[in-house]
Design a protein around this motif. Structure first.
Motif, PDB file in Angstrom:
ATOM      1  N   LEU A 244       0.832  -1.208   0.000  1.00 30.29           N
ATOM      2  CA  LEU A 244       0.000   0.000   0.000  1.00 30.29           C
ATOM      3  C   LEU A 244       0.865   1.257   0.000  1.00 30.29           C
ATOM      4  CD1 LEU A 244      -2.761   1.437   0.267  1.00 30.29           C
ATOM      5  CD2 LEU A 244      -2.624   1.077   2.746  1.00 30.29           C
ATOM      6  N   LYS A 245       1.940   1.226   0.797  1.00 30.69           N
ATOM      7  CA  LYS A 245       2.801   2.416   0.932  1.00 30.69           C
ATOM      8  C   LYS A 245       3.463   2.806  -0.385  1.00 30.69           C
ATOM      9  CE  LYS A 245       4.066   3.007   5.723  1.00 30.69           C
ATOM     10  NZ  LYS A 245       4.972   2.624   6.793  1.00 30.69           N
ATOM     11  N   THR A 246       3.604   1.855  -1.306  1.00 30.67           N
ATOM     12  CA  THR A 246       4.206   2.219  -2.597  1.00 30.67           C
ATOM     13  C   THR A 246       3.216   3.000  -3.466  1.00 30.67           C
ATOM     14  OG1 THR A 246       3.554   0.198  -3.782  1.00 30.67           O
ATOM     15  CG2 THR A 246       5.656   0.135  -2.580  1.00 30.67           C
ATOM     16  N   ALA A 247       1.918   2.847  -3.186  1.00 36.86           N
ATOM     17  CA  ALA A 247       0.901   3.529  -3.996  1.00 36.86           C
ATOM     18  C   ALA A 247       0.467   4.851  -3.371  1.00 36.86           C
ATOM     19  CB  ALA A 247      -0.316   2.623  -4.182  1.00 36.86           C
ATOM     20  N   LEU A 248       0.589   4.965  -2.038  1.00 29.99           N
ATOM     21  CA  LEU A 248       0.029   6.122  -1.324  1.00 29.99           C
ATOM     22  C   LEU A 248       0.558   7.490  -1.761  1.00 29.99           C
ATOM     23  CD1 LEU A 248      -0.381   4.936   2.383  1.00 29.99           C
ATOM     24  CD2 LEU A 248      -2.183   5.394   0.696  1.00 29.99           C
ATOM     25  N   PRO A 249       1.866   7.637  -2.069  1.00 29.29           N
ATOM     26  CA  PRO A 249       2.366   8.987  -2.365  1.00 29.29           C
ATOM     27  C   PRO A 249       1.607   9.698  -3.485  1.00 29.29           C
ATOM     28  CG  PRO A 249       4.199   7.495  -2.029  1.00 29.29           C
ATOM     29  CD  PRO A 249       2.961   6.644  -2.023  1.00 29.29           C
ATOM     30  N   ALA A 250       0.936   8.952  -4.366  1.00 30.49           N
ATOM     31  CA  ALA A 250       0.196   9.589  -5.463  1.00 30.49           C
ATOM     32  C   ALA A 250      -1.136  10.175  -4.995  1.00 30.49           C
ATOM     33  CB  ALA A 250      -0.067   8.554  -6.570  1.00 30.49           C
ATOM     34  N   ALA A 251      -1.536   9.873  -3.747  1.00 31.41           N
ATOM     35  CA  ALA A 251      -2.857  10.316  -3.261  1.00 31.41           C
ATOM     36  C   ALA A 251      -2.737  11.551  -2.365  1.00 31.41           C
ATOM     37  CB  ALA A 251      -3.517   9.175  -2.493  1.00 31.41           C
ATOM     38  N   SER A 252      -3.868  12.248  -2.178  1.00 27.83           N
ATOM     39  CA  SER A 252      -3.886  13.413  -1.285  1.00 27.83           C
ATOM     40  C   SER A 252      -3.712  12.953   0.161  1.00 27.83           C
ATOM     41  CB  SER A 252      -5.225  14.145  -1.414  1.00 27.83           C
ATOM     42  OG  SER A 252      -6.248  13.336  -0.835  1.00 27.83           O
ATOM     43  N   ALA A 253      -3.390  13.888   1.045  1.00 22.50           N
ATOM     44  CA  ALA A 253      -3.191  13.548   2.456  1.00 22.50           C
ATOM     45  C   ALA A 253      -4.460  12.935   3.044  1.00 22.50           C
ATOM     46  CB  ALA A 253      -2.788  14.798   3.234  1.00 22.50           C
ATOM     47  N   ALA A 254      -5.622  13.453   2.672  1.00 26.26           N
ATOM     48  CA  ALA A 254      -6.890  12.951   3.232  1.00 26.26           C
ATOM     49  C   ALA A 254      -7.144  11.509   2.771  1.00 26.26           C
ATOM     50  CB  ALA A 254      -8.041  13.856   2.799  1.00 26.26           C
ATOM     51  N   VAL A 255      -6.859  11.240   1.498  1.00 23.38           N
ATOM     52  CA  VAL A 255      -7.055   9.875   0.982  1.00 23.38           C
ATOM     53  C   VAL A 255      -6.072   8.922   1.657  1.00 23.38           C
ATOM     54  CG1 VAL A 255      -6.868   8.409  -1.076  1.00 23.38           C
ATOM     55  CG2 VAL A 255      -8.043  10.617  -1.215  1.00 23.38           C
ATOM     56  N   GLN A 256      -4.844   9.366   1.822  1.00 22.80           N
ATOM     57  CA  GLN A 256      -3.841   8.523   2.493  1.00 22.80           C
ATOM     58  C   GLN A 256      -4.298   8.172   3.900  1.00 22.80           C
ATOM     59  OE1 GLN A 256       0.296   9.533   2.299  1.00 22.80           O
ATOM     60  NE2 GLN A 256       0.101  10.612   0.361  1.00 22.80           N
ATOM     61  N   GLU A 257      -4.777   9.206   4.611  1.00 21.08           N
ATOM     62  CA  GLU A 257      -5.211   8.997   5.997  1.00 21.08           C
ATOM     63  C   GLU A 257      -6.369   7.995   6.056  1.00 21.08           C
ATOM     64  OE1 GLU A 257      -7.143  11.693   9.484  1.00 21.08           O
ATOM     65  OE2 GLU A 257      -5.882  12.738   8.039  1.00 21.08           O
ATOM     66  N   ARG A 258      -7.307   8.150   5.132  1.00 20.68           N
ATOM     67  CA  ARG A 258      -8.478   7.252   5.081  1.00 20.68           C
ATOM     68  C   ARG A 258      -8.045   5.807   4.818  1.00 20.68           C
ATOM     69  NH1 ARG A 258     -11.693   9.183   0.510  1.00 20.68           N
ATOM     70  NH2 ARG A 258     -10.921   7.549  -0.860  1.00 20.68           N
ATOM     71  N   LEU A 259      -7.190   5.632   3.819  1.00 16.98           N
ATOM     72  CA  LEU A 259      -6.800   4.266   3.449  1.00 16.98           C
ATOM     73  C   LEU A 259      -5.962   3.605   4.551  1.00 16.98           C
ATOM     74  CD1 LEU A 259      -6.109   4.699  -0.370  1.00 16.98           C
ATOM     75  CD2 LEU A 259      -8.122   3.727   0.736  1.00 16.98           C
ATOM     76  N   LEU A 260      -5.144   4.398   5.233  1.00 14.92           N
ATOM     77  CA  LEU A 260      -4.349   3.828   6.328  1.00 14.92           C
ATOM     78  C   LEU A 260      -5.245   3.420   7.499  1.00 14.92           C
ATOM     79  CD1 LEU A 260      -1.233   6.194   6.227  1.00 14.92           C
ATOM     80  CD2 LEU A 260      -1.272   3.737   5.730  1.00 14.92           C
ATOM     81  N   ALA A 261      -6.248   4.233   7.794  1.00  9.74           N
ATOM     82  CA  ALA A 261      -7.170   3.893   8.890  1.00  9.74           C
ATOM     83  C   ALA A 261      -7.942   2.616   8.564  1.00  9.74           C
ATOM     84  CB  ALA A 261      -8.139   5.045   9.135  1.00  9.74           C
ATOM     85  N   ARG A 262      -8.418   2.502   7.330  1.00  9.25           N
ATOM     86  CA  ARG A 262      -9.177   1.296   6.930  1.00  9.25           C
ATOM     87  C   ARG A 262      -8.235   0.081   6.904  1.00  9.25           C
ATOM     88  NH1 ARG A 262     -12.001   5.123   7.099  1.00  9.25           N
ATOM     89  NH2 ARG A 262     -11.705   4.475   9.236  1.00  9.25           N
ATOM     90  N   TYR A 263      -6.979   0.313   6.456  1.00 11.31           N
ATOM     91  CA  TYR A 263      -6.029  -0.807   6.417  1.00 11.31           C
ATOM     92  C   TYR A 263      -5.874  -1.381   7.824  1.00 11.31           C
ATOM     93  CZ  TYR A 263      -1.979  -3.711   5.796  1.00 11.31           C
ATOM     94  OH  TYR A 263      -1.140  -4.811   5.787  1.00 11.31           O
ATOM     95  N   HIS A 264      -5.710  -0.500   8.787  1.00  7.86           N
ATOM     96  CA  HIS A 264      -5.555  -0.963  10.175  1.00  7.86           C
ATOM     97  C   HIS A 264      -6.750  -1.837  10.581  1.00  7.86           C
ATOM     98  CE1 HIS A 264      -4.920  -1.081  14.448  1.00  7.86           C
ATOM     99  NE2 HIS A 264      -6.122  -0.573  14.623  1.00  7.86           N
ATOM    100  N   GLU A 265      -7.960  -1.389  10.237  1.00  3.23           N
ATOM    101  CA  GLU A 265      -9.159  -2.169  10.610  1.00  3.23           C
ATOM    102  C   GLU A 265      -9.195  -3.522   9.882  1.00  3.23           C
ATOM    103  OE1 GLU A 265     -11.517   2.025  11.356  1.00  3.23           O
ATOM    104  OE2 GLU A 265     -11.666   1.007   9.435  1.00  3.23           O
ATOM    105  N   SER A 266      -8.633  -3.572   8.686  1.00  5.03           N
ATOM    106  CA  SER A 266      -8.648  -4.827   7.920  1.00  5.03           C
ATOM    107  C   SER A 266      -7.667  -5.862   8.480  1.00  5.03           C
ATOM    108  CB  SER A 266      -8.330  -4.563   6.443  1.00  5.03           C
ATOM    109  OG  SER A 266      -6.939  -4.377   6.250  1.00  5.03           O
ATOM    110  N   THR A 267      -6.786  -5.438   9.373  1.00  9.83           N
ATOM    111  CA  THR A 267      -5.769  -6.372   9.877  1.00  9.83           C
ATOM    112  C   THR A 267      -6.081  -6.900  11.287  1.00  9.83           C
ATOM    113  OG1 THR A 267      -4.459  -4.559  10.799  1.00  9.83           O
ATOM    114  CG2 THR A 267      -3.916  -5.267   8.543  1.00  9.83           C
ATOM    115  N   ILE A 268      -7.189  -6.442  11.879  1.00  7.09           N
ATOM    116  CA  ILE A 268      -7.466  -6.787  13.285  1.00  7.09           C
ATOM    117  C   ILE A 268      -7.619  -8.303  13.479  1.00  7.09           C
ATOM    118  CG2 ILE A 268      -9.215  -6.546  15.123  1.00  7.09           C
ATOM    119  CD1 ILE A 268      -9.513  -3.594  14.169  1.00  7.09           C
TER     120      ILE A 268
END
Ligand code: COA
Length: 390
Positions: A244-268
């Motif tokens: 995921l981190k290889t793709a994130l730099p192309a996104a806005s800060a808000a999109v990055q924050e959203r995807l990282l938060a959801r990623y965390h929930e997907s790993t519980i």
């Protein structure tokens, strides 16, 4: 026509070992396992459980609620099958008391088998919209005691019913996939322990993700901003993050924050269950859906599947109205919380007590299983399964 996941069920064994304890026993800093690899607990299957019993137990979560006469296809995706010829899907069909009028088979392509089954099911329902397909992704990840991969073991199954007008998530017709013959992870037929070139496998996973993600963007014109979340195959929870981190730099800060938060929930769930190979991506999906309040119907989720050897696929799904009514978060958390914790010597003893790779008869411990089905043992080289009356 919309086609996708109408029901989803989970099963994982009743026993686990804490990775901090394993780290202490192996003289490793526990933070390597807990932070560096991203795993906290690991499911440990007793020998009375295998991909058949776990797969049937996962489907058992919803089988009583559905019209089983409509199932035309039953696929088991696994890389820890119980026989080199006969598919575990036929046994699951009997254990679940499903009608005979269906195709049953097993699919193998390392951790991609669940997605392969799901895509076969999608095509089947596209051709037969009045029918449904049951897809089970089940595996036991075994690398060996004190091996480099020990921290990425685990066991469990995810079962999915695929139908037209699905109630949980569509499987969109936007899949991008690649296959390439490489040797990053494999398991010769004479052993139940997987072999892996850990670093190489990690590199290949990331490279496959980057390739299919780039093609997906070209084909669809979508970017990360179009996704409410992205789910990844999780051999360990740090792995998907590396991609995921290889793709994130192309996104806005808000999109990055959203995807990282959801990623965390997907790993519980993966953090507590470990690697379930073919089921890991779908365990991530279930974990996300059951551990967030930030998603809603209409949201698009990314799905990256990777199976060593290797196949990579990226597709999207769209959440359907009322999908939360079909989840079972409280039940799943209660089952995880109710598990019995093993000491490291107990885990090692359970790990070593296995159905022999030989023609001997073998009996399992009848008290070891809390799921709906169990393997009683092996008699004259035939595995004996039954409903678990406890
Ligand atoms: N505190 C915090 N983090 C620590 C740490 C500590 N004390 N010690 C190590 N780490 C970190 C490392 O920096 C590294 O992080 P990074 O990956 O972000 O760089 C991580 O923990 C793993 O350490 P590493 O030394 O690379 O571990 P390893 O050589 O034991 O290999 C695997 C780890 C996962 C590759 C190995 O367990 C393996 O081969 N697993 C099976 C293969 C597999 O699952 N492949 C993927 C198939 S899709």
């Amino acid at each position: 026509m919309k086609i996708g996941i109408d029901r989803i069920g989970l099963y994982s064994p009743h026993y686990y070992v804490a990775l901090a304890d394993v780290a202490a026993a192996r003289n490793v800093d526990p933070n390597k396992y807990i932070i560096g690899i991203g795993q906290t607990e690991q499911a440990v299957p007793p020998s009375a459980e295998d991909v058949v019993t776990m797969g049937a137990s996962a489907a058992n979560e919803f089988i009583g609620d559905i019209d089983t006469s409509k199932i035309g296809l039953l696929v088991l995706g696994t890389e820890t099958g119980i026989d080199a010829s006969k598919s575990g899907a036929v046994v699951i069909q009997r254990l679940l008391q499903l009608p005979m009028g269906m195709r049953t088979f097993e699919i193998k392509q390392a951790c991609y088998g669940g997605t392969a089954g799901l895509m076969a099911a999608r095509d089947y329902v596209a051709a037969h919209p009045d029918k449904t397909a049951l897809v089970i992704a089940a595996d036991i990840a075994r690398y060996g005691l004190a091996s480099g991969g020990e921290v990425t073991q685990g066991a469990g199954a995810v079962a999915m019913l695929v139908s037209a007008n699905p109630r949980i998530m569509t499987i969109e017709d936007d899949s991008v996939f690649i296959s390439k013959d490489i040797s990053d992870f494999w398991r010769p037929v004479y052993t139940d322990l997987a072999l892996a070139k850990g670093k190489y496998s990690t590199e290949q996973y990331i490279e496959f993700f980057q390739t299919v993600w780039a093609r997906y963007q070209q084909d669809t014109g979508r970017t990360l901003a179009d996704f409410a979340a992205a789910n990844f195959h999780l051999p360990y929870t740090k792995m998907g993050m590396k991609a995921l981190k290889t793709a994130l730099p192309a996104a806005s800060a808000a999109v990055q924050e959203r995807l990282l938060a959801r990623y965390h929930e997907s790993t519980i769930y993966s953090r507590r269950i470990g690697n379930i190979y073919t089921g890991s991506l779908y365990l991530a999906l279930l974990s996300l859906l059951e551990n967030t309040s930030a998603l809603k119907a209409g949201d698009r989720l990314g799905m990256f599947s990777y199976g060593s050897g290797a196949v990579g696929e990226f597709y999207s799904g769209v959440l359907q109205p009322g999908y939360t009514d079909l989840l079972a978060a409280a039940k799943h958390v209660q089952e995880l919380d109710a598990r019995t914790e093993l000491t490291v010597p107990e885990y090692e003893a359970m790990f070593n007590n296995k159905v022999p790779y030989a023609a001997d008869d073998y009996a399992t411990d009848p008290k070891a299983v809390v799921g709906a089905f169990r393997l009683e043992g092996v008699v004259k080289q035939e595995r004996q399964y039954r409903r678990n009356d406890k």
